[in-house]
Motif scaffolding. Structure first.
Motif, PDB file in Angstrom:
ATOM      1  N   ASN A 214      -5.803  -5.196  -6.328  1.00  0.00           N
ATOM      2  CA  ASN A 214      -6.661  -5.046  -5.147  1.00  0.00           C
ATOM      3  C   ASN A 214      -5.862  -4.830  -3.861  1.00  0.00           C
ATOM      4  O   ASN A 214      -6.417  -4.880  -2.765  1.00  0.00           O
ATOM      5  CB  ASN A 214      -7.610  -6.227  -4.992  1.00  0.00           C
ATOM      6  N   PHE A 215      -4.571  -4.574  -3.999  1.00  0.00           N
ATOM      7  CA  PHE A 215      -3.721  -4.156  -2.893  1.00  0.00           C
ATOM      8  C   PHE A 215      -2.816  -3.039  -3.387  1.00  0.00           C
ATOM      9  O   PHE A 215      -2.403  -3.035  -4.550  1.00  0.00           O
ATOM     10  CB  PHE A 215      -2.861  -5.307  -2.356  1.00  0.00           C
ATOM     11  N   GLN A 216      -2.499  -2.103  -2.502  1.00  0.00           N
ATOM     12  CA  GLN A 216      -1.606  -0.997  -2.837  1.00  0.00           C
ATOM     13  C   GLN A 216      -0.300  -1.165  -2.088  1.00  0.00           C
ATOM     14  O   GLN A 216      -0.278  -1.219  -0.859  1.00  0.00           O
ATOM     15  CB  GLN A 216      -2.246   0.344  -2.461  1.00  0.00           C
ATOM     16  N   LEU A 217       0.793  -1.226  -2.819  1.00  0.00           N
ATOM     17  CA  LEU A 217       2.116  -1.343  -2.213  1.00  0.00           C
ATOM     18  C   LEU A 217       2.725   0.020  -1.983  1.00  0.00           C
ATOM     19  O   LEU A 217       2.529   0.943  -2.772  1.00  0.00           O
ATOM     20  CB  LEU A 217       3.038  -2.166  -3.114  1.00  0.00           C
ATOM     21  N   GLY A 218       3.467   0.147  -0.884  1.00  0.00           N
ATOM     22  CA  GLY A 218       4.190   1.377  -0.622  1.00  0.00           C
ATOM     23  C   GLY A 218       3.345   2.488  -0.037  1.00  0.00           C
ATOM     24  O   GLY A 218       3.828   3.580   0.216  1.00  0.00           O
ATOM     25  N   GLY A 219       2.067   2.220   0.196  1.00  0.00           N
ATOM     26  CA  GLY A 219       1.196   3.224   0.814  1.00  0.00           C
ATOM     27  C   GLY A 219       0.521   2.633   2.022  1.00  0.00           C
ATOM     28  O   GLY A 219       1.129   1.929   2.819  1.00  0.00           O
TER      29      GLY A 219
END
Length: 382
Positions: free
Chosen positions: A336-341
């Motif tokens: 439910n979280f996007q890393l690196g974006g």
């Protein structure tokens, strides 16, 4: 020359070690400052129970702002919002500049943020909440079965005592475990819910967050990530507070962080509304055989509604403090979280040791001397 180079490099290395020891010592000090409170007791004030029954232990952790969270550990009785891993309460340890209805502030020790917050249940027949071990409404018709994450034995801790670790509970082929973290260098509590499919086939289910707010029927939705006072599945965060009685409100203003922008898993339902004592929200998950997925949420308590909204928005971007004590592997399992974006910084593969300023200077000098030493050695060998 060889002795000079060796000595310089030794000094630089010593500077690195000394800096690391300082960091470790600060964690140890933070762990020693943490304290246990007798079951059913908080600074001489009785704790409210969401459900009647004995208290089975809790760990007390205070964040940077002075908000103390009371985290349930080995809950041994049947309950919903006060189950294992939930926060039974959160109160400031001293007065803060709490906002008033007139737009000013008053010194007040805000308390009673929760009567149980961050409990977890799973549904495998389409139920999206609220958590209820006896069943509950399901769309379009029927009764949904909710299985609480609860009664899992004693919890442990890591990260200098700042993170509570809960045992694995096997639920219909899904291994479920939880971690609750409260930092000393930021203002929030974080829940990391870890799900692993142990079967040989895909498994679909809903993970539901169960809560009971201290604001009770006086709960007011202030704002959300979409800019209005209506919580929907499109929102990443929502803020609430206990409505003013006269000109003041005695509870912390809360920011509920549900997901980050661009995440692969969104919300299946969200029920946060004016007058709602038991808000909940849920996530639709499908895990492949052997796959592990993580749902991470935050809550922040603040003295003002504006501060709660600002901090909630900040946390959706995942500042470095939001990922403390979360391994690179676990960061890569966030759903439910996007890393690196748009959701935040990419995780680093290696944490470099810290270095004092003196150590850095000596290291640079040492590196500069190495070519001189090598040139002198070559000339002497001719």
């Amino acid at each position: 020359m060889k002795r000079i180079v060796a000595g310089v490099l030794l000094c630089a290395t010593t500077g690195m070690v000394h800096a690391d020891v300082t960091v470790l010592d600060s964690d140890s000090i933070a762990a020693k400052v943490g304290h246990q409170v007798k079951a059913g007791e908080k600074r001489g004030v009785p704790l409210k129970l969401a459900s009647p029954g004995p208290r089975s232990g809790e760990i007390n952790l205070t964040d940077q702002s002075g908000l103390e969270y009371f985290i349930n550990t080995n809950v041994t009785f049947s309950t919903t919002s006060s189950a294992s891993g939930a926060a039974s309460e959160a109160s400031y340890v001293g007065p803060v500049a709490a906002t008033t209805s007139a737009g000013g502030t008053t010194a007040s020790t805000l308390n009673d943020a929760f009567d149980g917050y961050g409990a977890l249940c799973l549904s495998f027949d389409g139920g999206t909440g609220a958590c209820n071990s006896g069943g509950g409404p399901k769309s379009p018709v029927g009764v949904a079965t909710y299985i609480m994450y609860n009664q899992n034995g004693a919890a442990t801790s890591d990260c200098g005592g700042r993170q509570v670790i809960y045992n694995t509970q096997a639920i219909n082929g899904i291994d479920v475990s939880r971690r609750v973290y409260v930092p000393t260098d930021d203002s929030f509590a974080r829940w990391v819910n870890i799900f692993t499919n142990t079967t040989g086939a895909p498994v679909s289910f809903h993970a539901v967050a169960s809560n009971n707010l201290g604001s009770d029927g006086n709960t007011v939705v202030v704002t959300s990530s979409s800019g209005d006072a209506i919580a929907t599945g499109a929102d990443n965060w929502v803020t609430t507070f206990q409505d003013y009685s006269g000109t003041t409100s005695s509870d912390p203003r809360l920011g509920h962080v549900l997901k980050g922008p661009g995440s692969s898993v969104g919300l299946a339902s969200v029920n946060i509304a004016d007058g709602e004592n038991n808000p909940f929200w849920s996530y639709p998950l499908t895990l492949a055989p052997g796959q592990t997925g993580i749902i991470m949420t935050f809550v922040t308590g603040q003295p003002s509604k504006a501060a709660a909204a600002s901090q909630a928005a900040r946390l959706t971007a995942l500042p470095a403090t939001a990922l403390t004590c979360l391994s690179t592997t676990n960061q890569g399992q966030l759903l439910n979280f996007q890393l690196g974006g748009n959701g935040g910084p990419a995780p680093t593969a290696v944490d470099l040791p810290s270095m004092s300023r003196l150590g850095a200077v000596l290291l640079i000098i040492g590196l500069a001397l190495i070519p001189l030493y090598l040139r002198r050695r070559r000339n002497s060998s001719r």
